[in-house]
Scaffold this motif. Structure first.
Motif, PDB file in Angstrom:
ATOM      1  N   GLU A  30       0.838  -1.193   0.000  1.00  0.00           N
ATOM      2  CA  GLU A  30       0.000   0.000   0.000  1.00  0.00           C
ATOM      3  C   GLU A  30       0.877   1.249   0.000  1.00  0.00           C
ATOM      4  O   GLU A  30       1.991   1.229   0.522  1.00  0.00           O
ATOM      5  N   PHE A  31       0.347   2.319  -0.604  1.00  0.00           N
ATOM      6  CA  PHE A  31       1.008   3.604  -0.473  1.00  0.00           C
ATOM      7  C   PHE A  31      -0.045   4.703  -0.432  1.00  0.00           C
ATOM      8  O   PHE A  31      -1.200   4.508  -0.802  1.00  0.00           O
ATOM      9  N   TRP A  32       0.380   5.879   0.026  1.00  0.00           N
ATOM     10  CA  TRP A  32      -0.496   7.025   0.170  1.00  0.00           C
ATOM     11  C   TRP A  32       0.131   8.209  -0.549  1.00  0.00           C
ATOM     12  O   TRP A  32       1.358   8.393  -0.517  1.00  0.00           O
ATOM     13  N   ASP A  33      -0.713   9.006  -1.221  1.00  0.00           N
ATOM     14  CA  ASP A  33      -0.169  10.168  -1.913  1.00  0.00           C
ATOM     15  C   ASP A  33      -0.131  11.369  -0.975  1.00  0.00           C
ATOM     16  O   ASP A  33      -0.522  11.278   0.200  1.00  0.00           O
ATOM     17  N   GLY A  47      -3.166  12.272   0.911  1.00  0.00           N
ATOM     18  CA  GLY A  47      -3.710  11.292   1.844  1.00  0.00           C
ATOM     19  C   GLY A  47      -4.505  10.178   1.215  1.00  0.00           C
ATOM     20  O   GLY A  47      -5.074   9.335   1.932  1.00  0.00           O
ATOM     21  N   GLN A  48      -4.577  10.115  -0.114  1.00  0.00           N
ATOM     22  CA  GLN A  48      -5.318   9.042  -0.768  1.00  0.00           C
ATOM     23  C   GLN A  48      -4.525   7.732  -0.700  1.00  0.00           C
ATOM     24  O   GLN A  48      -3.318   7.724  -0.913  1.00  0.00           O
ATOM     25  N   ARG A  49      -5.225   6.639  -0.414  1.00  0.00           N
ATOM     26  CA  ARG A  49      -4.594   5.329  -0.296  1.00  0.00           C
ATOM     27  C   ARG A  49      -4.712   4.556  -1.604  1.00  0.00           C
ATOM     28  O   ARG A  49      -5.744   4.600  -2.275  1.00  0.00           O
ATOM     29  N   PHE A  50      -3.656   3.822  -1.955  1.00  0.00           N
ATOM     30  CA  PHE A  50      -3.642   2.986  -3.144  1.00  0.00           C
ATOM     31  C   PHE A  50      -3.129   1.596  -2.784  1.00  0.00           C
ATOM     32  O   PHE A  50      -2.261   1.451  -1.912  1.00  0.00           O
ATOM     33  N   ILE A  51      -3.645   0.591  -3.469  1.00  0.00           N
ATOM     34  CA  ILE A  51      -3.089  -0.755  -3.409  1.00  0.00           C
ATOM     35  C   ILE A  51      -2.180  -0.916  -4.619  1.00  0.00           C
ATOM     36  O   ILE A  51      -2.573  -0.617  -5.749  1.00  0.00           O
ATOM     37  N   ASP A  52      -0.970  -1.377  -4.375  1.00  0.00           N
ATOM     38  CA  ASP A  52       0.078  -1.376  -5.390  1.00  0.00           C
ATOM     39  C   ASP A  52       0.189  -2.744  -6.057  1.00  0.00           C
ATOM     40  O   ASP A  52       0.768  -3.671  -5.505  1.00  0.00           O
ATOM     41  N   PHE A  53      -0.380  -2.851  -7.267  1.00  0.00           N
ATOM     42  CA  PHE A  53      -0.220  -4.063  -8.072  1.00  0.00           C
ATOM     43  C   PHE A  53       0.809  -3.821  -9.191  1.00  0.00           C
ATOM     44  O   PHE A  53       0.838  -4.538 -10.173  1.00  0.00           O
ATOM     45  N   ALA A  54       1.668  -2.803  -8.993  1.00  0.00           N
ATOM     46  CA  ALA A  54       2.720  -2.496  -9.972  1.00  0.00           C
ATOM     47  C   ALA A  54       4.106  -2.763  -9.405  1.00  0.00           C
ATOM     48  O   ALA A  54       5.017  -3.133 -10.142  1.00  0.00           O
ATOM     49  N   GLY A  55       4.274  -2.550  -8.109  1.00  0.00           N
ATOM     50  CA  GLY A  55       5.534  -2.875  -7.453  1.00  0.00           C
ATOM     51  C   GLY A  55       6.738  -2.153  -8.024  1.00  0.00           C
ATOM     52  O   GLY A  55       7.833  -2.726  -8.083  1.00  0.00           O
ATOM     53  N   PRO A  94       3.587  -6.852  -4.647  1.00  0.00           N
ATOM     54  CA  PRO A  94       4.604  -7.451  -3.778  1.00  0.00           C
ATOM     55  C   PRO A  94       4.199  -8.864  -3.368  1.00  0.00           C
ATOM     56  O   PRO A  94       3.013  -9.140  -3.123  1.00  0.00           O
ATOM     57  N   LEU A  95       5.164  -9.738  -3.285  1.00  0.00           N
ATOM     58  CA  LEU A  95       4.881 -11.118  -2.882  1.00  0.00           C
ATOM     59  C   LEU A  95       4.582 -11.212  -1.394  1.00  0.00           C
ATOM     60  O   LEU A  95       4.083 -12.239  -0.929  1.00  0.00           O
ATOM     61  N   THR A  96       4.876 -10.152  -0.672  1.00  0.00           N
ATOM     62  CA  THR A  96       4.590 -10.079   0.762  1.00  0.00           C
ATOM     63  C   THR A  96       3.198  -9.527   1.049  1.00  0.00           C
ATOM     64  O   THR A  96       2.843  -9.336   2.211  1.00  0.00           O
ATOM     65  N   ILE A  97       2.409  -9.259   0.030  1.00  0.00           N
ATOM     66  CA  ILE A  97       1.099  -8.653   0.209  1.00  0.00           C
ATOM     67  C   ILE A  97       0.228  -9.478   1.160  1.00  0.00           C
ATOM     68  O   ILE A  97       0.204 -10.712   1.104  1.00  0.00           O
ATOM     69  N   GLU A  98      -0.472  -8.791   2.057  1.00  0.00           N
ATOM     70  CA  GLU A  98      -1.367  -9.489   2.981  1.00  0.00           C
ATOM     71  C   GLU A  98      -2.564 -10.057   2.212  1.00  0.00           C
ATOM     72  O   GLU A  98      -3.019  -9.474   1.226  1.00  0.00           O
ATOM     73  N   ASP A  99      -3.086 -11.183   2.677  1.00  0.00           N
ATOM     74  CA  ASP A  99      -4.212 -11.825   1.995  1.00  0.00           C
ATOM     75  C   ASP A  99      -5.399 -10.878   1.862  1.00  0.00           C
ATOM     76  O   ASP A  99      -6.054 -10.825   0.813  1.00  0.00           O
TER      77      ASP A  99
END
Length: 431
Positions: free
Chosen positions: A43-46, A49-57, A407-412
């Motif tokens: 996850e990252f935040w801009d 303050g907007q939150r994003f889920i990162d499927f680009a890594g 990321p391969l460490t992504i939480e379920d």
């Protein structure tokens, strides 16, 4: 005005977007019009303050996630000791330790050696230098759809014109391309093209190297046919050609193995790596058979920043994390789940095309009503996902492929949330 005060004063994405346009050249293409503030794992935040889920890594750089605690701690500890000496002037033990650890795991026949650089393109170009030096030959064969970097020789080997080659020629000589044997081209086509190349353009005895990606990245996440890898190995053995596997994107657990070549039952002579080997710090490497790696004379390899101490420390920690958290196995599990999810979605959306992947290096094509590549539809799915807070990347020669590099460490729970965002985006665009 210092950087922190500057950020607090102008803290909107729109303001910084305009400042970027004014201050940096258009050739540095940027997908997002928002700016990252902080991140954690997948996850990252801009800055708003907007939150994003990162499927680009970070384009396959963050297999161990954003700011992994063990990688962060390793960098912080090294920062207290020294940040630079230039390894070729004053060496440090950690460089040797990392080389030893990589030599022990790369799928190379016989004793291996490793040299470190800074970027994937550097690794690729140095692999060619090593191959040329060890063989005394000059020719290089690459594949259509390939991506090997943006420096001049690397981009010449890249088999995709837009946006990488357009306007940058002429390119270095004695680089040749043949069709890539994957789901969209037959091995017979590749063999015929290679035969014609040897008859019409360059004799095999002048070819130093054949370079390929086990899974093409920018070309569309195209896994090479296993039979093609075995054929390339036999062809190189027959003619004394160095076989180079470009694992800059496929390496370090992404495909369900530490290296994608472990899937194919044949071993290259040299392997290039970068991206996820150092947790987001700048490090790349060439590993290979000892006799070939020792081809260049002292001083022929290296670089002022090559094997930077902070990046070396990060990479040692990354290897620990991958073993302790079983990330190759995790990659296979997540990849299987994603392929099953996308395959099920295809039953609802006829304009979803081929779903393919190796481990967690997964892609999905989008097509028009006639089955032709549809780049516009792909961009609309990507935009609809981003609107919901899911960051996706596209790729492919025709721009109609969405690739998944979480990321391969992504939480379920975060992974499931990301898939739900993807479903909502596809429903909006294709329902």
């Amino acid at each position: 005005m210092n950087a922190m005060t500057d950020l607090k004063t102008d803290h909107t994405n729109a303001t910084w977007h305009q400042r970027r346009l004014d201050a940096t050249p258009r050739g540095v293409g940027v997908m997002g019009d928002f700016f990252i503030s902080h991140a954690k794992n997948a996850e990252f935040w801009d800055i708003e303050g907007q939150r994003f889920i990162d499927f680009a890594g970070g384009i396959a750089v963050l297999n161990t996630g954003h700011v992994h605690p063990k990688v962060q701690a390793a960098i912080a500890a090294q920062l207290q000791r020294f940040t630079h000496s230039c390894y070729q002037v004053v060496p440090y033990t950690e460089y040797v330790q990392l080389a030893e650890r990589i030599n022990a795991i790369v799928p190379i026949d016989g004793p291996a050696k490793t040299a470190f650089f800074s970027t994937g393109a550097e690794a690729v170009e140095n692999a060619i230098k090593i191959a040329r030096s060890s063989t005394g030959r000059s020719g290089v064969i690459a594949f259509g759809g390939a991506f090997h970097g943006r420096s001049l020789f690397a981009v010449a080997m890249t088999g995709k014109v837009q946006p990488y080659k357009a306007g940058f020629g002429p390119f270095p000589p004695e680089i040749y391309h043949v069709p890539f044997p994957c789901h969209c081209a037959s091995l017979d086509d590749t063999k015929h093209a290679m035969e014609q190349l040897f008859k019409c353009d360059i004799e095999p005895s002048r070819v130093a190297a054949i370079i390929f990606e086990p899974v093409q990245g920018e070309g569309g996440f195209n896994p090479i046919q296993p039979a093609a890898v075995r054929w390339l190995r036999e062809l190189c053995d027959q003619h004394g050609i160095v076989l180079i596997a470009d694992e800059v994107q496929t390496g370090f657990a992404r495909t369900g193995k530490m290296f994608a070549m472990e899937h194919y039952g044949a071993k290259p002579d040299l392997i290039t790596m970068a991206k996820s080997m150092a947790g987001g710090t700048t490090l790349s490497a060439v590993s290979g058979r000892k006799a070939i790696m020792d081809g260049p004379a002292p001083g022929g390899l290296g670089g002022t920043y090559a094997g930077n101490p902070l990046a070396i420390a990060a990479s040692l920690a990354v290897l620990d994390v991958m073993a302790e958290e079983k990330l190759p196995e995790r990659a296979q599990l997540l990849g299987d789940q994603l392929i099953a999810h996308l395959t099920a979605a295809k039953t609802m959306y006829p304009r979803m095309g081929d779903v393919r992947g190796l481990g967690a290096m997964v892609a999905c094509e989008f097509v028009d009503a006639h089955g032709a590549p549809d780049a516009d539809l792909t961009k609309r799915v990507q935009a609809a996902a981003l609107k919901r807070g899911l960051l996706l990347l596209t790729c492919g020669v025709y721009g109609n492929v969405i690739r998944f590099l979480f990321p391969l460490t992504i939480e379920d729970a975060v992974f499931a949330e990301g898939l739900a965002m993807l479903d909502a985006a596809m429903a909006e665009v294709m329902a």
